[in-house]
Motif scaffolding. Structure first.
Motif, short mmCIF file in Angstrom:
data_model
loop_
_atom_site.label_atom_id
_atom_site.label_comp_id
_atom_site.label_asym_id
_atom_site.label_seq_id
_atom_site.Cartn_x
_atom_site.Cartn_y
_atom_site.Cartn_z
N PRO A 133 -53.52 -19.66 -30.34
CA PRO A 133 -52.16 -19.75 -30.86
C PRO A 133 -51.12 -19.98 -29.77
O PRO A 133 -50.12 -20.66 -30.00
CB PRO A 133 -51.93 -18.42 -31.57
N ALA A 134 -51.37 -19.43 -28.58
CA ALA A 134 -50.40 -19.62 -27.49
C ALA A 134 -50.32 -21.09 -27.08
O ALA A 134 -49.22 -21.64 -26.92
CB ALA A 134 -50.79 -18.76 -26.29
N TYR A 136 -51.25 -23.65 -28.90
CA TYR A 136 -50.75 -24.41 -30.05
C TYR A 136 -49.22 -24.33 -30.11
O TYR A 136 -48.54 -25.33 -30.31
CB TYR A 136 -51.37 -23.88 -31.34
N TYR A 137 -48.68 -23.15 -29.91
CA TYR A 137 -47.23 -22.97 -29.90
C TYR A 137 -46.60 -23.76 -28.76
O TYR A 137 -45.58 -24.42 -28.94
CB TYR A 137 -46.89 -21.48 -29.77
N HIS A 138 -47.24 -23.73 -27.60
CA HIS A 138 -46.74 -24.50 -26.45
C HIS A 138 -46.77 -26.00 -26.75
O HIS A 138 -45.83 -26.73 -26.41
CB HIS A 138 -47.58 -24.19 -25.20
N GLN A 139 -47.82 -26.45 -27.41
CA GLN A 139 -47.94 -27.85 -27.78
C GLN A 139 -46.84 -28.25 -28.75
O GLN A 139 -46.25 -29.31 -28.63
CB GLN A 139 -49.33 -28.10 -28.38
N LEU A 140 -46.57 -27.39 -29.74
CA LEU A 140 -45.48 -27.68 -30.68
C LEU A 140 -44.13 -27.74 -29.99
O LEU A 140 -43.32 -28.62 -30.28
CB LEU A 140 -45.45 -26.62 -31.78
N LYS A 141 -43.87 -26.83 -29.08
CA LYS A 141 -42.61 -26.80 -28.35
C LYS A 141 -42.48 -28.02 -27.45
O LYS A 141 -41.38 -28.56 -27.29
CB LYS A 141 -42.50 -25.53 -27.51
N SER A 142 -43.58 -28.46 -26.86
CA SER A 142 -43.54 -29.64 -25.98
C SER A 142 -43.25 -30.91 -26.76
O SER A 142 -42.56 -31.80 -26.26
CB SER A 142 -44.87 -29.79 -25.25
N LYS A 144 -41.43 -31.12 -29.48
CA LYS A 144 -40.04 -31.10 -29.92
C LYS A 144 -39.09 -31.50 -28.80
O LYS A 144 -38.04 -32.04 -29.05
CB LYS A 144 -39.65 -29.71 -30.44
#
Length: 145
Positions: A133-134, A136-142, A144
């Motif tokens: 999840p960490a 994945y969250y970093h990938q989503l933030k990148s 955006k």
């Protein structure tokens, strides 16, 4: 890599993690398996061979790590994520093993609960559950940004 190949890879690697857990009694020397299944707060620490226990715990951690890194690679297809994960697994191993050995060599009943949780991080793929999840969250933030 097609989605079918990804799914098969994830199933195989997850299956390997499940097999390690399912056959832990047959594959690994660990007197704490039965100790922590019982009412461990009221019984004495089990007899154990420290070197053998450390060796088998390290082997189990290594196997879980290899399969977990494979799962992380299939999810993210990024070698840098895998390298960073391998670094986290390596550093975590040495820190957790130091605490693990302290509690094995100096067993105190009031420390059993923390020992149980440190041991859990060594013998189960919990880091995978934290890293997926960490990243994945970093990938989503990148994406955006």
């Amino acid at each position: 890599m097609s989605n079918v190949v990804k799914m098969i890879g994830l199933l195989v690697l997850t299956g390997m993690l499940i097999l390690i857990r399912s056959f832990e009694n047959e594959l690994f020397y660990d007197p704490y398996l039965t100790f922590f299944k019982n009412d461990y707060l009221y019984i004495d620490n089990p007899r154990r061979e420290v070197f053998k226990l450390t060796l088998f715990t390290a082997l189990r951690y290594f196997l879980n790590s290899i399969f977990s890194l494979g799962i992380i690679y299939i999810f993210f297809k990024d070698r840098n994520v895998v390298k960073f994960s391998a670094l986290i697994y390596t550093v975590s191993f040495f820190i957790l093993l130091a605490f693990f050995l302290y509690f094995v060599v100096n067993p105190k009943q009031e420390d059993y609960y923390i020992f149980f949780n440190i041991r859990r991080f060594l013998i189960q793929p919990l880091l995978l559950l934290l890293l997926l999840p960490a990243f994945y969250y970093h990938q989503l933030k990148s994406k955006k940004s």
